[in-house]
Structures are given as structure tokens and as C-alpha cells.
Write an enzyme that holds these catalytic residues in place. Structure first.
Site, PDB file in Angstrom:
ATOM      1  N   ASP A  12      -1.170  24.012  22.700  1.00 25.13           N
ATOM      2  CA  ASP A  12      -1.883  23.613  23.908  1.00 25.13           C
ATOM      3  C   ASP A  12      -2.524  24.818  24.595  1.00 25.13           C
ATOM      4  OD1 ASP A  12      -2.836  21.801  25.697  1.00 25.13           O
ATOM      5  OD2 ASP A  12      -0.950  21.507  26.776  1.00 25.13           O
ATOM      6  N   GLY A  13      -3.666  24.580  25.233  1.00 23.46           N
ATOM      7  CA  GLY A  13      -4.278  25.598  26.082  1.00 23.46           C
ATOM      8  C   GLY A  13      -5.476  26.308  25.496  1.00 23.46           C
ATOM      9  N   TRP A  17      -7.927  28.422  27.916  1.00 22.32           N
ATOM     10  CA  TRP A  17      -7.931  29.861  27.633  1.00 22.32           C
ATOM     11  C   TRP A  17      -9.361  30.366  27.495  1.00 22.32           C
ATOM     12  CZ3 TRP A  17      -9.651  32.454  23.201  1.00 22.32           C
ATOM     13  CH2 TRP A  17      -9.233  33.788  23.064  1.00 22.32           C
ATOM     14  N   HIS A  29     -10.651  26.938  20.406  1.00 21.76           N
ATOM     15  CA  HIS A  29     -10.102  26.255  19.231  1.00 21.76           C
ATOM     16  C   HIS A  29     -10.168  27.142  17.989  1.00 21.76           C
ATOM     17  CE1 HIS A  29      -9.560  22.656  21.500  1.00 21.76           C
ATOM     18  NE2 HIS A  29     -10.849  22.420  21.667  1.00 21.76           N
ATOM     19  N   ARG A  63     -11.943  12.723  23.471  1.00 19.58           N
ATOM     20  CA  ARG A  63     -12.622  13.902  24.004  1.00 19.58           C
ATOM     21  C   ARG A  63     -14.136  13.772  23.800  1.00 19.58           C
ATOM     22  NH1 ARG A  63      -8.938  19.231  22.451  1.00 19.58           N
ATOM     23  NH2 ARG A  63      -7.022  18.528  23.459  1.00 19.58           N
ATOM     24  N   LEU A 123       7.208  29.068   3.213  1.00 19.13           N
ATOM     25  CA  LEU A 123       7.242  28.227   4.410  1.00 19.13           C
ATOM     26  C   LEU A 123       6.711  26.831   4.110  1.00 19.13           C
ATOM     27  CD1 LEU A 123       7.643  28.129   7.575  1.00 19.13           C
ATOM     28  CD2 LEU A 123       5.194  28.637   7.704  1.00 19.13           C
ATOM     29  N   ARG A 180       6.122  24.127  23.361  1.00 22.80           N
ATOM     30  CA  ARG A 180       4.814  23.713  23.882  1.00 22.80           C
ATOM     31  C   ARG A 180       4.260  24.827  24.745  1.00 22.80           C
ATOM     32  NH1 ARG A 180       2.379  17.991  25.948  1.00 22.80           N
ATOM     33  NH2 ARG A 180       0.256  18.787  26.269  1.00 22.80           N
ATOM     34  N   ARG A 186       5.557  17.904  28.567  1.00 22.02           N
ATOM     35  CA  ARG A 186       5.715  16.540  28.052  1.00 22.02           C
ATOM     36  C   ARG A 186       5.521  16.558  26.542  1.00 22.02           C
ATOM     37  NH1 ARG A 186       0.888  16.736  30.964  1.00 22.02           N
ATOM     38  NH2 ARG A 186      -0.990  16.582  29.666  1.00 22.02           N
ATOM     39  N   SER A 188       3.779  14.225  24.716  1.00 20.86           N
ATOM     40  CA  SER A 188       2.443  13.767  24.319  1.00 20.86           C
ATOM     41  C   SER A 188       2.435  13.020  22.992  1.00 20.86           C
ATOM     42  CB  SER A 188       1.473  14.953  24.277  1.00 20.86           C
ATOM     43  OG  SER A 188       1.296  15.501  25.560  1.00 20.86           O
TER      44      SER A 188
END
Length: 238
Positions: A12-13, A17, A29, A63, A123, A180, A186, A188
Site C-alpha cells: 500500500d501507498g 508516495w 507503482h 480505479r 522462495l 501492511r 484493515r 481489504s
């Protein structure tokens, strides 16, 4: 320090940012996607075995069209480079979510990516794409219902393990820790079934600024928690 086996992250952000820097949201993004690669490597080096990121939710279609189009373009570019990154880091990549709404070329690249990395032993990296937990659970219920109608499954055979096997995360352990970024507190609509016993960590740091040091802070906070399942302390099992 005990390292969580599975960390889930809500990225998020990115847009805020970028806006704070006087840049368009899409710039955030792009930088956020680059940070995903860095954190994947740092998480593996710390001993994390599974990392699941919330890249695009079912609600993100609401969006502005320009932003959605830019995100899809970014996704196409990411899929091109991710095979090379996965090969370099021996990373297995899986995509969870409802892929039916995506363009055919994106779906093809996802299948190629999953097939190319399926035997990698590093991973386990899951990307939640066009994902919503309620949608996931409804899709699971539909598949269970069909199998019951077809005689492949009896209603009395359905338990938690059976239900989990119909989810997108089949074969993946539930997250131990959720992170988060950017101050929101939250879920979401993210991994609601899977996070029944997950520890939550919220930080004001926006995702593009989230570093290895911030990841370590989250894991240290996780270690300070008294992990209990049904009143039983995890460490001592007493």
C-alpha cells in the site's frame, strides 16, 4: 530470532508516495514493483520460505481507467522480467486470484511463468492478482457444490482441510505474519480464511520505502507476540 515461514504483504501507498514527490501515481507503482524484487531477495536471505503479495484486487478495477491501463502495462512488463529474476534467485512463482478477467496475453504469460519456475527450490512467491478473498471463497464453494452434484464429494466429507483444498492457496501454508504498509489498518478482503491465526503488523512506511530494515522490524515485532492457538502457547505447547 524466529523467522516466519510465510509472510503476506499488502503493498500500500505507491500512489500517495509518488504524489508526495510531485510525480504521477504510475511512477509510484513502477517503483513499488521494483521494491517487490528487492524484498523477495531480502526475505529469502532472512529465511522466509513463502511470500505472498497483494498486487491487484478485484476492487482495483474501480480505479480510473488510465491507472488500470497503466497497471496492466506494468504487469505485462513485470511478467517478462520475472522469469529471469526467478531463474536467478531459484524462485517459484504462483499467481492466485480470478484470472478470467485478464487479457489473454497476460494469462498466457502467467502460465509460462508458473511452468518455468515450478521446479525451483528457493522462495515460494505468490502474487495475488485480480484477487478478493470473498470472491475466492465463493469460487471454492461453487467447485465444491459441483463436485457434490457430480458425486465426487459427499457433504459430510467437507471439513476445514477439504475446503482449504479448493482455495487458490491450495498447498501453501497459512501466513504467520501480515504486513501492511502506508498506515492503513484493515485487511481489504485479503486472505480472510487463511489469516485466522496470523499476526498483523502495520507501518506508516509507504511500500516503495519499505526496506530490509523495516522487514526486520516487522519480524522482531512478530517475535515479541505471545503466539497462542486456542489458548495454547505455540512455543511451549502447554
Amino acid at each position: 530470532m524466529k523467522i516466519p515461514q510465510h509472510i503476506a504483504i499488502i503493498l500500500d501507498g505507491n500512489g500517495r508516495w509518488a504524489k508526495a514527490k510531485g510525480m504521477p501515481r504510475n511512477y509510484g507503482h513502477v517503483q513499488g514493483s521494483k521494491n517487490v524484487e528487492r524484498i523477495c531477495e531480502e526475505a529469502w536471505n532472512l529465511g522466509v520460505k513463502y511470500l505472498t503479495v497483494y498486487a491487484f484486487s478485484t476492487e482495483n478495477w474501480k480505479r480510473p481507467t488510465e491507472e488500470v491501463d497503466a497497471l496492466m502495462k506494468l504487469l505485462r512488463n513485470y511478467m517478462k522480467t520475472c522469469i529471469k529474476t526467478a531463474k536467478k534467485n531459484d524462485m517459484r512463482v504462483r499467481v492466485i486470484g480470478d484470472l478470467s478477467a485478464l487479457d489473454e496475453d497476460i494469462k498466457r504469460r502467467i502460465l509460462e511463468l508458473e511452468d518455468a519456475t515450478k521446479d525451483n527450490g528457493g522462495l515460494n512467491f505468490q502474487i495475488a492478482l485480480n484477487y478478493g478473498s470473498r470472491d475466492e471463497m465463493i469460487r471454492a464453494i461453487r467447485r465444491i457444490s459441483k463436485d457434490c452434484v457430480d458425486g465426487k464429494l459427499l457433504p459430510e466429507e467437507i471439513d476445514e482441510n477439504t475446503y482449504a483444498s479448493y482455495l487458490d492457496t491450495k498447498g501453501i501454508p497459512d501466513p504467520d505474519l501480515l504486513i501492511r504498509t502506508s498506515g492503513e489498518m484493515r485487511l481489504s478482503n485479503y486472505l480472510l480464511w487463511q489469516m485466522a491465526y496470523t499476526e498483523f503488523y502495520f507501518t506508516e512506511i509507504p511500500w516503495p520505502d519499505f526496506t530490509k530494515e523495516e522487514l526486520v522490524k516487522a519480524i522482531e515485532q512478530y517475535n515479541s507476540r505471545d503466539r497462542r492457538y486456542g489458548g495454547i502457547k505455540e512455543e511451549a505447547n502447554v
